[in-house]
Design a protein around this motif. Structure first.
Motif, PDB file in Angstrom:
ATOM      1  N   SER A   1       0.856  -1.175   0.000  1.00 10.37           N
ATOM      2  CA  SER A   1       0.000   0.000   0.000  1.00 10.37           C
ATOM      3  C   SER A   1       0.891   1.223   0.000  1.00 10.37           C
ATOM      4  CB  SER A   1      -0.902   0.028   1.238  1.00 10.37           C
ATOM      5  OG  SER A   1      -1.692  -1.133   1.308  1.00 10.37           O
TER       6      SER A   1
ATOM      7  N   LEU B   1       0.877   7.000  -7.952  1.00  9.84           N
ATOM      8  CA  LEU B   1       0.555   5.572  -7.979  1.00  9.84           C
ATOM      9  C   LEU B   1       0.960   4.966  -9.311  1.00  9.84           C
ATOM     10  CD1 LEU B   1      -0.780   3.079  -6.726  1.00  9.84           C
ATOM     11  CD2 LEU B   1      -2.975   3.915  -7.590  1.00  9.84           C
TER      12      LEU B   1
ATOM     13  N   ALA C   1       3.536   1.925 -10.215  1.00  4.32           N
ATOM     14  CA  ALA C   1       3.097   0.757 -10.976  1.00  4.32           C
ATOM     15  C   ALA C   1       4.075   0.368 -12.073  1.00  4.32           C
ATOM     16  CB  ALA C   1       1.724   1.032 -11.584  1.00  4.32           C
TER      17      ALA C   1
ATOM     18  N   ILE D   1       5.009  -6.045 -10.394  1.00  7.88           N
ATOM     19  CA  ILE D   1       3.702  -5.550  -9.957  1.00  7.88           C
ATOM     20  C   ILE D   1       2.610  -6.052 -10.905  1.00  7.88           C
ATOM     21  CG2 ILE D   1       2.287  -3.471  -9.669  1.00  7.88           C
ATOM     22  CD1 ILE D   1       4.722  -2.048  -8.625  1.00  7.88           C
TER      23      ILE D   1
ATOM     24  N   ALA E   1      -1.805  -1.847  -9.832  1.00  3.10           N
ATOM     25  CA  ALA E   1      -1.768  -0.768  -8.845  1.00  3.10           C
ATOM     26  C   ALA E   1      -3.053   0.021  -9.003  1.00  3.10           C
ATOM     27  CB  ALA E   1      -0.553   0.128  -9.055  1.00  3.10           C
TER      28      ALA E   1
ATOM     29  N   ILE F   1      -1.308  -2.048  -4.223  1.00  6.66           N
ATOM     30  CA  ILE F   1      -0.393  -2.648  -5.195  1.00  6.66           C
ATOM     31  C   ILE F   1      -0.298  -4.146  -4.934  1.00  6.66           C
ATOM     32  CG2 ILE F   1       1.973  -2.690  -6.070  1.00  6.66           C
ATOM     33  CD1 ILE F   1       2.258   0.209  -5.212  1.00  6.66           C
ATOM     34  N   ARG F   2      -0.651  -4.944  -5.915  1.00  7.16           N
ATOM     35  CA  ARG F   2      -0.496  -6.395  -5.795  1.00  7.16           C
ATOM     36  C   ARG F   2       0.743  -6.814  -6.574  1.00  7.16           C
ATOM     37  NH1 ARG F   2      -3.571 -10.324  -3.936  1.00  7.16           N
ATOM     38  NH2 ARG F   2      -5.420  -8.988  -3.856  1.00  7.16           N
ATOM     39  N   VAL F   3       1.593  -7.601  -5.916  1.00  7.56           N
ATOM     40  CA  VAL F   3       2.864  -7.994  -6.526  1.00  7.56           C
ATOM     41  C   VAL F   3       2.841  -9.476  -6.875  1.00  7.56           C
ATOM     42  CG1 VAL F   3       4.092  -6.206  -5.246  1.00  7.56           C
ATOM     43  CG2 VAL F   3       3.940  -8.494  -4.289  1.00  7.56           C
TER      44      VAL F   3
END
Length: 324
Positions: A3, A20, A24, A29, A32, A158-160
């Motif tokens: 986050s 953001l 991204a 990533i 985002a 943000i998902r990684v």
């Protein structure tokens, strides 16, 4: 998941959405997405008083919440001017949950604009005002607050990809994107809890817990002291026939353990009922976690053992000569 934000309490800060998008651009990533939060005025209809409610908004094409009910229903938010309503919101916001039990949708007014409620979820209120919560789409959010509101992000989600070096990614984002703090989900939770601990309400609750512990020690001490005093001659007799002080002290500590266990069981059961009652009265979702229950049990044992240690001083006064 990471986050990014500038603040982490009720006075939510705002970060430019371009920050953001800059974050991204890093490798590893998956997506985002911005999460928006504002407070709005909510009324069940034009004849009722407006109350403050908390509005969460995001892109319903992406799953960002850890709320199963929201995730199952987020497709409903793709329709304009729709929202999910928190069934734990205060009753002043209207009989929305009761109406939703008989029909699929109902309507309300947010910021003087009509909104369709087409789903329910559980979140609960907080100590920082707001009578309730709703979740809506970023599209509806823009209609309610103006398109410029989308330029200022409350929290960036943000998902990684699995296997990504989170620490290196965090440091890279913070170096490349000025004024932004990158946090893991756990770090964000920790910061929220730290903020809660510095709040005056937390100090009051902690003081109450400490006083409760002290009062508990005093009460259990009185029970054990009275029991030892009433059976002092029996303890003296046991000493006379060869029992050591250590053996008799173990009896006191065993009694303290029995008191702890037998007192904890009805106390735990009563607490579950009180949690449900307080949830209904305050609309704060109170949950008895395993860690909390275990912590209270350990503190109960400690409280009784301290009382037993103090009460054992009376046992040392038992003189075998008093038997004769």
């Amino acid at each position: 998941m990471l986050s990014i934000s500038q603040t982490y309490h009720r006075n939510y800060g705002r970060a430019d959405r371009t920050r953001l998008y800059q974050a991204a651009a890093f490798d590893g990533i998956i997506f985002a997405e911005p999460l928006y939060l504002k407070y709005g005025t909510w009324a069940y209809d034009k004849e009722t008083i407006s109350y403050e409610t908390r509005v969460f908004a995001y892109n319903p094409q992406i799953q960002v919440f850890n709320l199963p009910e929201v995730n199952r229903q987020q497709a409903k938010l793709r329709e304009p001017f729709t929202a999910l309503f928190d069934r734990l919101s205060r009753s002043q916001l209207g009989p929305i949950p009761a109406l939703m039990a008989t029909k699929p949708t109902t309507s309300a007014i947010l910021n003087n604009q009509k909104l369709t409620v087409n789903g329910l979820f559980n979140l609960g209120s907080s100590f920082f005002l707001s009578e309730g919560n709703i979740v809506t789409s970023d599209r509806t959010f823009a209609e309610m607050y103006g398109s410029s509101a989308l330029e200022q992000v409350t929290l960036g989600i943000i998902r990684v990809k699995p296997g990504t070096d989170i620490l290196a990614l965090k440091l890279g984002i913070e170096r490349a994107v000025p004024g932004i703090k990158a946090l893991t989900h756990q770090e964000l939770q920790t910061r929220e809890l730290q903020f809660q601990d510095t709040n005056p309400s937390s100090t009051i609750f902690n003081f109450g817990a400490v006083m409760g512990f002290i009062v508990g020690v005093a009460i259990v001490y009185q029970v054990l002291y009275s029991d030892v005093s009433d059976h002092l001659s029996e303890y003296a007799t046991l000493k006379a026939i060869g029992y050591s002080n250590r053996s008799l002290l173990l009896v006191i500590f065993q009694e303290a353990l029995f008191l702890a266990v037998l007192g904890y069981i009805p106390g735990f059961t009563a607490t579950l009922g009180m949690y449900q009652l307080l949830t209904n009265l305050t609309r704060l979702e109170l949950v008895m976690t395993v860690n909390l229950a275990l912590t209270v049990f350990i503190l109960t044992l400690l409280m009784c053992l301290i009382s037993a240690a103090i009460a054992s001083n009376k046992l040392r006064a038992a003189d075998p000569a008093d038997v004769f």
